[in-house]
Motif scaffolding. Structure first.
Motif, PDB file in Angstrom:
ATOM      1  N   ILE A 164      -8.043  71.952  24.335  1.00 14.09           N
ATOM      2  CA  ILE A 164      -7.057  72.353  23.329  1.00 14.09           C
ATOM      3  C   ILE A 164      -7.144  71.503  22.069  1.00 14.09           C
ATOM      4  CG2 ILE A 164      -5.460  73.157  25.106  1.00 14.09           C
ATOM      5  CD1 ILE A 164      -3.818  70.594  24.593  1.00 14.09           C
ATOM      6  N   LEU A 165      -7.853  70.377  22.135  1.00 13.76           N
ATOM      7  CA  LEU A 165      -7.771  69.373  21.089  1.00 13.76           C
ATOM      8  C   LEU A 165      -8.812  69.507  19.984  1.00 13.76           C
ATOM      9  CD1 LEU A 165      -7.233  66.217  23.337  1.00 13.76           C
ATOM     10  CD2 LEU A 165      -5.484  67.543  22.132  1.00 13.76           C
ATOM     11  N   PHE A 166     -10.028  69.899  20.327  1.00 11.34           N
ATOM     12  CA  PHE A 166     -11.150  69.643  19.438  1.00 11.34           C
ATOM     13  C   PHE A 166     -11.669  70.879  18.712  1.00 11.34           C
ATOM     14  CE2 PHE A 166     -11.203  66.280  22.634  1.00 11.34           C
ATOM     15  CZ  PHE A 166     -11.224  65.158  21.809  1.00 11.34           C
ATOM     16  N   GLN A 261      -6.778  63.106  12.401  1.00 13.63           N
ATOM     17  CA  GLN A 261      -5.972  64.218  12.901  1.00 13.63           C
ATOM     18  C   GLN A 261      -6.181  64.400  14.412  1.00 13.63           C
ATOM     19  OE1 GLN A 261      -4.073  66.190  10.291  1.00 13.63           O
ATOM     20  NE2 GLN A 261      -4.546  64.167   9.441  1.00 13.63           N
ATOM     21  N   ALA A 262      -5.632  63.495  15.184  1.00 10.38           N
ATOM     22  CA  ALA A 262      -5.756  63.569  16.640  1.00 10.38           C
ATOM     23  C   ALA A 262      -4.543  64.222  17.283  1.00 10.38           C
ATOM     24  CB  ALA A 262      -5.966  62.181  17.230  1.00 10.38           C
ATOM     25  N   ASN A 263      -3.366  63.906  16.764  1.00  4.54           N
ATOM     26  CA  ASN A 263      -2.121  64.360  17.379  1.00  4.54           C
ATOM     27  C   ASN A 263      -1.003  64.164  16.364  1.00  4.54           C
ATOM     28  OD1 ASN A 263       0.481  63.962  18.898  1.00  4.54           O
ATOM     29  ND2 ASN A 263      -0.838  64.474  20.624  1.00  4.54           N
ATOM     30  N   ARG A 264      -0.207  65.193  16.160  1.00  7.10           N
ATOM     31  CA  ARG A 264       0.857  65.099  15.149  1.00  7.10           C
ATOM     32  C   ARG A 264       1.831  63.978  15.469  1.00  7.10           C
ATOM     33  NH1 ARG A 264       3.345  69.458  11.425  1.00  7.10           N
ATOM     34  NH2 ARG A 264       4.944  68.194  10.404  1.00  7.10           N
ATOM     35  N   ARG A 265       2.107  63.740  16.735  1.00  8.54           N
ATOM     36  CA  ARG A 265       3.074  62.701  17.092  1.00  8.54           C
ATOM     37  C   ARG A 265       2.554  61.312  16.727  1.00  8.54           C
ATOM     38  NH1 ARG A 265       4.394  63.568  23.221  1.00  8.54           N
ATOM     39  NH2 ARG A 265       2.172  64.102  23.259  1.00  8.54           N
ATOM     40  N   ILE A 266       1.240  61.108  16.862  1.00  8.60           N
ATOM     41  CA  ILE A 266       0.648  59.829  16.464  1.00  8.60           C
ATOM     42  C   ILE A 266       0.745  59.649  14.958  1.00  8.60           C
ATOM     43  CG2 ILE A 266      -1.491  58.488  16.384  1.00  8.60           C
ATOM     44  CD1 ILE A 266      -2.365  59.935  18.951  1.00  8.60           C
ATOM     45  N   ILE A 267       0.469  60.721  14.221  1.00  4.92           N
ATOM     46  CA  ILE A 267       0.539  60.667  12.760  1.00  4.92           C
ATOM     47  C   ILE A 267       1.964  60.374  12.302  1.00  4.92           C
ATOM     48  CG2 ILE A 267       0.235  62.005  10.639  1.00  4.92           C
ATOM     49  CD1 ILE A 267      -1.997  63.555  12.152  1.00  4.92           C
ATOM     50  N   ASP A 268       2.935  61.062  12.893  1.00  5.73           N
ATOM     51  CA  ASP A 268       4.337  60.854  12.517  1.00  5.73           C
ATOM     52  C   ASP A 268       4.776  59.418  12.800  1.00  5.73           C
ATOM     53  OD1 ASP A 268       4.605  63.465  11.665  1.00  5.73           O
ATOM     54  OD2 ASP A 268       5.535  64.176  13.520  1.00  5.73           O
ATOM     55  N   ASP A 286      -2.949  71.370  12.269  1.00  4.77           N
ATOM     56  CA  ASP A 286      -2.546  72.696  12.750  1.00  4.77           C
ATOM     57  C   ASP A 286      -3.655  73.718  12.574  1.00  4.77           C
ATOM     58  OD1 ASP A 286      -2.131  72.354   9.948  1.00  4.77           O
ATOM     59  OD2 ASP A 286      -0.914  74.177   9.909  1.00  4.77           O
ATOM     60  N   ARG A 287      -4.485  73.562  11.540  1.00  2.00           N
ATOM     61  CA  ARG A 287      -5.531  74.536  11.225  1.00  2.00           C
ATOM     62  C   ARG A 287      -6.885  74.208  11.828  1.00  2.00           C
ATOM     63  NH1 ARG A 287      -5.672  74.140   5.144  1.00  2.00           N
ATOM     64  NH2 ARG A 287      -4.459  72.240   5.465  1.00  2.00           N
ATOM     65  N   TYR A 288      -7.169  72.916  12.014  1.00  2.00           N
ATOM     66  CA  TYR A 288      -8.521  72.510  12.399  1.00  2.00           C
ATOM     67  C   TYR A 288      -8.611  71.766  13.729  1.00  2.00           C
ATOM     68  CZ  TYR A 288      -8.836  73.139   7.301  1.00  2.00           C
ATOM     69  OH  TYR A 288      -8.744  73.606   6.017  1.00  2.00           O
ATOM     70  N   GLY A 289      -7.495  71.269  14.255  1.00  2.00           N
ATOM     71  CA  GLY A 289      -7.554  70.438  15.441  1.00  2.00           C
ATOM     72  C   GLY A 289      -8.190  69.095  15.127  1.00  2.00           C
ATOM     73  N   ASN A 290      -8.699  68.456  16.157  1.00  2.00           N
ATOM     74  CA  ASN A 290      -9.357  67.154  16.023  1.00  2.00           C
ATOM     75  C   ASN A 290     -10.855  67.390  15.837  1.00  2.00           C
ATOM     76  OD1 ASN A 290     -10.472  64.611  16.271  1.00  2.00           O
ATOM     77  ND2 ASN A 290      -9.360  64.063  18.137  1.00  2.00           N
ATOM     78  N   THR A 291     -11.342  67.181  14.633  1.00  2.51           N
ATOM     79  CA  THR A 291     -12.770  67.357  14.344  1.00  2.51           C
ATOM     80  C   THR A 291     -13.503  66.021  14.342  1.00  2.51           C
ATOM     81  OG1 THR A 291     -12.310  67.336  11.957  1.00  2.51           O
ATOM     82  CG2 THR A 291     -12.396  69.487  13.052  1.00  2.51           C
ATOM     83  N   THR A 292     -12.913  65.034  14.978  1.00  6.47           N
ATOM     84  CA  THR A 292     -13.504  63.708  15.194  1.00  6.47           C
ATOM     85  C   THR A 292     -13.864  63.039  13.866  1.00  6.47           C
ATOM     86  OG1 THR A 292     -14.259  64.552  17.321  1.00  6.47           O
ATOM     87  CG2 THR A 292     -15.143  62.458  16.684  1.00  6.47           C
ATOM     88  N   ALA A 293     -15.149  62.837  13.558  1.00  8.16           N
ATOM     89  CA  ALA A 293     -15.518  62.099  12.347  1.00  8.16           C
ATOM     90  C   ALA A 293     -15.232  62.873  11.069  1.00  8.16           C
ATOM     91  CB  ALA A 293     -16.993  61.717  12.397  1.00  8.16           C
ATOM     92  N   ALA A 294     -14.917  64.163  11.177  1.00 13.20           N
ATOM     93  CA  ALA A 294     -14.706  64.981   9.975  1.00 13.20           C
ATOM     94  C   ALA A 294     -13.262  65.019   9.506  1.00 13.20           C
ATOM     95  CB  ALA A 294     -15.193  66.407  10.226  1.00 13.20           C
TER      96      ALA A 294
END
Length: 340
Positions: A164-166, A261-268, A286-294
């Protein structure tokens, strides 16, 4: 790195580019693949959809090249003037040659040398610091830094905790010398004692590909989500407040937080610790998920039209290794000229 002396040139971001695959993998799609729901995914991660590269014969080098080419075309850059290419990725097309060499060929940067950097989700930030060091030392005039990952190639779509994440994407920036703007400071960390929390178990020299490793699914990423989440909240928050204190910055002085952009709760949690309102936080998970280095260069691209010379940005990441860090930079150009 330490804060720059007054005699050193600064490494300024003077151009950005990006690439997103066309295919969208939505939460509704995932509901048909694993036992999950759109509400569950959004409430825990903030993700609605992610992009997937599903073109045969195309992988990370293709996406990195497309991001670099957009940067070159949009900002009228002569590829022959690029000195160094650094590609941050954990999903190279192959172990060697480096993805940077494939990009160098495709964009026609005949005078450039380059290398790949592997630091998982912290890769772009670490690569940015490396690229800046070449500018600051006077050894290079133009450094192309790219974050690109084809995470779908190492994601097990039967594992609901990770699939669900990447997503897949690439983002690129160009670094050039400046007397006024650029990278001011960076704080980076690594802690290998927690390396088992997020890893790709097979495919390296310790466990080369075999029937056993393939059958066991060991070429897919493995993550122990709860401790990674806890470390990420603490690590990103601590390093951001650290870099603000080192540079005598308050929340009022920071124009934008540019978080991984790993998790909205971490960002908040990170933004709250820094004393920043939501309008100062770049977020496209919300649009891209976790794209790691991108993720970080994608944010810079998406918010480029809002950025003006002198804006104070704090960039921060957390990834496997464990690796994490933050950078403080001042923006160098009027992004409104490049609004879509």
């Amino acid at each position: 790195m330490s804060t720059l002396s007054s005699t050193q040139p600064q490494a300024a971001i003077t151009a950005v580019g990006h690439f997103l695959p066309e295919r969208r993998l939505t939460n509704t799609d995932l509901e048909q693949m694993v036992e999950t729901s759109d509400e569950w995914i959004q409430s825990r991660t903030g993700i609605k959809e992610r992009r997937i590269l599903d073109d045969d014969g195309k992988a990370t080098a293709y996406m990195a090249t497309q991001a670099a080419q957009e940067l070159i075309d949009t900002h009228d850059i002569d590829p022959a003037t690029i000195d160094i290419i650094i590609v941050a990725t954990v999903t190279p097309d192959m172990l060697f040659p480096a993805t940077a060499c494939l990009v160098q060929d495709q964009i026609g940067a005949r005078s450039a040398w380059g290398f790949d950097l592997s630091a998982a989700c912290s890769g772009f930030l670490f690569a940015l610091t490396n690229g800046a060091s070449f500018i600051e030392s006077g050894r290079a005039e133009r450094v192309l830094v790219i974050g690109a990952d084809t995470m779908s190639s190492i994601t097990d779509y039967s594992d609901r905790s990770t699939c669900i994440l990447f997503g897949d994407a690439a983002g690129a920036v160009l670094l050039e010398p400046s007397d006024t703007y650029g990278l001011q400071d960076a704080v980076h960390h690594a802690d290998g004692t927690h390396s088992d929390l997020l890893k790709l178990p097979a495919g390296g020299s310790l466990r080369p590909a075999s029937h056993e490793t393939v059958d066991a699914g060991d070429h897919y990423l493995k993550q122990d989500g709860r401790p990674v989440f806890r470390h990420a909240v603490t690590g990103m928050s601590d390093v951001c407040t650290d870099i603000m204190e080192r540079n005598d910055l308050s929340g009022n002085d920071v124009d934008y937080l540019v978080p991984h952009q790993a998790n909205r709760r971490i960002i908040d949690a990170t933004a709250n610790r820094m004393g920043l309102s939501s309008d100062k936080v770049m977020m496209n998970i919300d649009r891209y998920g976790n794209t790691t280095a991108a993720t970080v260069p994608l944010c810079l691209y998406d918010w480029q039209h809002e950025l003006r010379p002198g804006h104070n940005l704090v960039l921060t990441t957390f990834g496997g290794g464990l690796t994490w860090g933050a950078s403080y930079l001042t923006w160098a150009y009027d992004g409104s000229e490049y609004a879509d």
